[in-house]
Scaffold this active site. Sequence first.
Site, PDB file in Angstrom:
ATOM      1  N   THR A 193     -54.050  40.402 -45.146  1.00  0.00           N
ATOM      2  CA  THR A 193     -53.240  40.156 -46.568  1.00  0.00           C
ATOM      3  C   THR A 193     -51.527  40.796 -46.837  1.00  0.00           C
ATOM      4  O   THR A 193     -52.145  41.373 -47.812  1.00  0.00           O
ATOM      5  CB  THR A 193     -54.523  40.394 -47.950  1.00  0.00           C
ATOM      6  OG1 THR A 193     -54.064  39.636 -48.964  1.00  0.00           O
ATOM      7  CG2 THR A 193     -54.026  41.275 -48.114  1.00  0.00           C
ATOM      8  N   ASN A 401     -62.757  47.800 -53.361  1.00  0.00           N
ATOM      9  CA  ASN A 401     -63.167  46.629 -53.367  1.00  0.00           C
ATOM     10  C   ASN A 401     -64.381  46.111 -54.289  1.00  0.00           C
ATOM     11  O   ASN A 401     -64.819  45.229 -54.818  1.00  0.00           O
ATOM     12  CB  ASN A 401     -63.241  46.505 -52.082  1.00  0.00           C
ATOM     13  CG  ASN A 401     -62.151  46.188 -50.981  1.00  0.00           C
ATOM     14  OD1 ASN A 401     -61.175  44.597 -50.915  1.00  0.00           O
ATOM     15  ND2 ASN A 401     -61.305  47.168 -50.570  1.00  0.00           N
TER      16      ASN A 401
END
Length: 406
Positions: A193, A401
């Site tokens: 990412t 996260n």
Amino acid sequence: MTTIELKKLSSSNVVSPKGFTAAGVHCGIKKEKKDLAILVSEVPASVAGVFTTNVVQAAPIKVTKEVVYNTQKMQAMIVNSGNANACTGKQGVADAYEMQSLAAAKLGIEPYLVGVASTGVIGEIMNLAPVKKGVEMLAPNNDVESGNNFAQAILTTDTVMKNTAYATNIDGQEVIVSGTAKGSGMIEPNMATMLGFITTDANIESAELQKALSAITNVTFNAITVDGDTSTNDTVVVMANGLAGNEPLSPAHPDWENFYTALRLVAEDLAKAIARDGEGATKLIEVEVDGAISDEEARKIAKTVVGSPLVKTAVFGCDANWGRIIAAVGYSGATVDPEKITIKIGGTTMVEKGEPIKFSEEELIEILKQQEVKIDVSLEVGEGHGFAWGCDLTYDYVQINAAYRS
């Protein structure tokens, strides 16, 4: 042997080469931080790109691939953070093309010369109202602050900007290669990412630039891992506008190695910066493997070791548990002979030719406390050599996260 001329530049970013400008603003996609950026070349530039191998690819990937592979020239990149515009169906594709058109109109250029990149939350439809407002706010400039504004506007969970630049000599002309990137979590390239934007004023055709970038990506961006997840939005683009005035570059050019090495080092710096800034990370881990059957297998083993959750947590806890390292080497799928494996941490030998070696636990703890931890693995089954970079796995990674959309 040819001497490679290189100089690392300080306080430099994507606008350091001739003919590049940039800007970054807060438009409202995110609550407070900068979230819209643009990178512009004075003239249409040769372009090369590499993209995620995830089958699920974000809408901006489709748009940018068309520019890179079909137009083979690029003059601008518009980038937003805060929304990945991924898994957003036909509306997402339409929104990516609209971003392309908005940027082109702002700059007075053709849409097919504009790439698009997005990063952020997956599965949410883009709200183009703040983007339209933000495009009007963008005022690209070539000063360091403008380049840093661009670098800040592309970040998500990153804690720092990631900029680097090198100067070299080609045909008696100074040529600069610079870059910026974002990436912190969901990092398991092929690719991660991550977004990477590299600029250079070198004169090189797109086909030669693509060959160079593809080869370099394998030993840099594809040699890092944070958490084993491959994103939907990963993009690295190189723009080369030729304004340095050198003769066209190719492997036959006498100064090719100067350019290629500068491009590789920019990519390596950015890749390592991403690994170092892994979500919640406290340490950069470098794994070097030699004596493998091939370079490809060496990189495979190195990446397996640095990607092992058990190795990563051991490094975080300053636990000199070499058993986790040798286990990762064994399950990497590469050719190894257990009786020839030698492992070192920070230069201290733990295992030699498959036999455990006595070491000072106290000394290893001090080595593992450092911000950079080096693991060496020697296999003695061939001539292959390779590196991989990653980070430790900490409590903060879970917390970051678990609350990503909150």
